[in-house]
Write an enzyme that holds these catalytic residues in place. Structure first.
Site, PDB file in Angstrom:
ATOM      1  N   ARG A 192     -51.648   0.730  28.280  1.00  8.74           N
ATOM      2  CA  ARG A 192     -52.711   0.994  27.327  1.00  8.74           C
ATOM      3  C   ARG A 192     -53.595   2.094  27.907  1.00  8.74           C
ATOM      4  O   ARG A 192     -53.796   2.167  29.118  1.00  8.74           O
ATOM      5  CB  ARG A 192     -53.567  -0.263  27.119  1.00  8.74           C
ATOM      6  N   GLU A 234     -56.755   6.907  20.242  1.00  8.33           N
ATOM      7  CA  GLU A 234     -55.507   7.335  19.613  1.00  8.33           C
ATOM      8  C   GLU A 234     -55.696   7.407  18.107  1.00  8.33           C
ATOM      9  O   GLU A 234     -56.327   6.524  17.526  1.00  8.33           O
ATOM     10  CB  GLU A 234     -54.373   6.343  19.939  1.00  8.33           C
ATOM     11  N   HIS A 261     -47.823   7.910  21.918  1.00  7.67           N
ATOM     12  CA  HIS A 261     -47.625   6.459  21.893  1.00  7.67           C
ATOM     13  C   HIS A 261     -46.280   6.130  21.231  1.00  7.67           C
ATOM     14  O   HIS A 261     -46.229   5.389  20.236  1.00  7.67           O
ATOM     15  CB  HIS A 261     -48.775   5.745  21.167  1.00  7.67           C
TER      16      HIS A 261
END
Lengths: 317, 317
Positions: free
Chosen positions: B232, B261, B280
């Site tokens: 993360r 994000e 991601h």
């Protein structure tokens, strides 16, 4: 202090002194270095052992080479040395074995992953400061076929297992057939290539393997498959490869070796879409690795033990 | 024919219908799909089970959510769901486990090899039709440290072994310590990172791990090491990372996750030398994989078996 000191000639256009220095550091006193034809000629008389890379083999037929008993090649392939078998029959030829598997298998997986994951797309998104999530493809579950199951092929197989790939293999000798999920013989090329996502060539170049990958084999491959050559350029009929890929057959080719090296500047392989060329660097002979292998073999020679990597002229490697 | 038919709400801004269709195909009749806050509100009353991604969790506090007993998250991380534990205490939360190891480990080795082998140099030589042999570095013998030894970390460890790397690991729970050559506890971060060529973060985001990778840890790392984050974003203090790397410390960072994000267009991480950003995508939730996991868990739910991936609120994952 070593009692027996054979006369050793190290030949390499670029690295002769580096190799010679390393061999001397292991206690061998009579080590000469040569980087040119003239230096080779001058130092050959009285030489018992050659450690050589791109040696001008034509002079090994001359009387100045009469004392040479053993030629240790710097490299895994010896096709250049035994292309004309008349030359070197009076001496033992050895090649480097078990040194390239790590390098070459890392090269193979570098390119498999680089292409499959579309790293270029990821890099482009960063350059453009763009958030571009997508689902990359998985190597897991894909089928890789390794042609040649020597020490290099075996190392590719081992890593393919860690990536949960299906692993097929083809070998001429049938040795190490147990390494793979499905093994094919040299009579079964078409059957072998049909089911593959990736075909990796690690074969030596011999009369039996030259231009083995021709139009028929290429067209038998899955149109979305990749061809990877880390063996020798002439395993592939390059003309056939170019024409087959021009038809849109094959998803890509990763080529580290070529029929002519260096690959000429105007060669079409540099510019074909989906062809990835590199400069015969997948399995480099490092000074340290080669020197260690040679010194170990030298000790076996002095102790009258069988040498490692002895070339079988009939077999061609 | 299924006898018990729980009422299921699938929520996803983009994929709700695809997930719902897959669940229905497994014989579940009462499956609703929602992609917006309004649709969620409308469909929530009477819902027993939620399969959700980016669910508007604030409405789970409302009376319309009283019937919800189980929330299955589409993803491995649930830090967003339990950031305010008051919301969801009356329901069981599960996360996807054992689905991402393959994807994430392939991503990690893609980038490790891409950078180490200098694929960019090889590609540039091809573009310039230049023969450029060089000796690439080897992954073999390098030391990788995996922080977090759950199913994702364990898969990275397994592949690192196939690459003959030295494998160190750090975990909070101490589980799976036997997987690695050297295991470190969460008291030993400095000692852990000191000896690494690569530090890979696969940790969940919890109160204990937020901003764990700060200036002190980064400066304790080998200046030539790489940092890889597939956990993360907020595991790393990004401000500290930027300032430490601006000093020339660390050879590179491979970042798939970020504190914010999508990573904002003007973020300095996009343009820093030796920083590799991706969107991601290292561990994507595929419709097929998530659906299969959920349907398997649903059967356990109906059979009164323990669910897979139950989140421990105290632990935070």
């Amino acid at each position: 202090m070593r009692t027996y000191q054979p006369t050793i000639l190290v030949y390499s256009p670029n690295q002769a002194e580096a190799y010679a220095k390393c061999v001397r550091n292991h206690g061998f006193k009579k080590v000469k270095a040569a980087a040119t034809l003239e230096e080779a000629r001058k130092n050959l008389p009285g030489t018992e052992i050659i450690l050589g890379w791109k040696f001008p083999i034509e002079i090994l037929d001359e009387s100045i080479a009469a004392s040479v008993l053993w030629y240790q090649s710097i490299g895994a392939g010896v096709d250049d040395l035994i292309s004309d078998t008349s030359n070197l029959e009076h001496m033992t030829i050895t090649r480097i074995v078990d040194q390239f598997g790590t390098y070459i298998s890392e090269y193979v997986f570098t390119y498999l992953l680089f292409i499959l994951k579309d790293v270029s797309r990821m890099r482009q998104a960063q350059v453009e400061r763009r958030w571009d999530p997508f689902i990359p493809e998985l190597l897991a579950g894909k089928t890789i076929g390794v042609a040649g199951l020597g020490s290099i092929g075996a190392e590719i197989v081992r890593k393919a297992r860690a990536f949960d790939m299906n692993v097929h293999g083809l070998s001429f000798s049938g040795r190490q057939a147990q390494l793979v999920d499905r093994h094919f013989t040299s009579e079964e090329w078409i059957e072998f290539v049909k089911g593959l996502d990736y075909l990796v060539l690690t074969l030596p170049l011999t009369d039996a393997t030259k231009h083995l990958i021709n139009r028929d084999i290429l067209l038998a491959m899955n149109p979305r498959a990749y061809l990877i050559n880390v063996g020798r350029g002439a395993l592939i009929n390059e003309g056939d490869l170019v024409s087959v890929m021009s038809l849109g057959h094959l998803q890509g080719a990763i080529l580290d070796v070529f029929e002519t090296e260096p690959l000429p500047e105007d060669h079409v392989l540099y510019t074909m879409p989906n062809v990835y060329t590199t400069s015969h660097l997948s399995g480099p002979s490092t000074t340290r690795g080669v020197c260690q292998f040679f010194v170990d073999n030298l000790q076996r020679y002095i102790d009258n033990q069988p040498l490692l990597g002895v070339v079988n002229r009939e077999r061609g490697y």
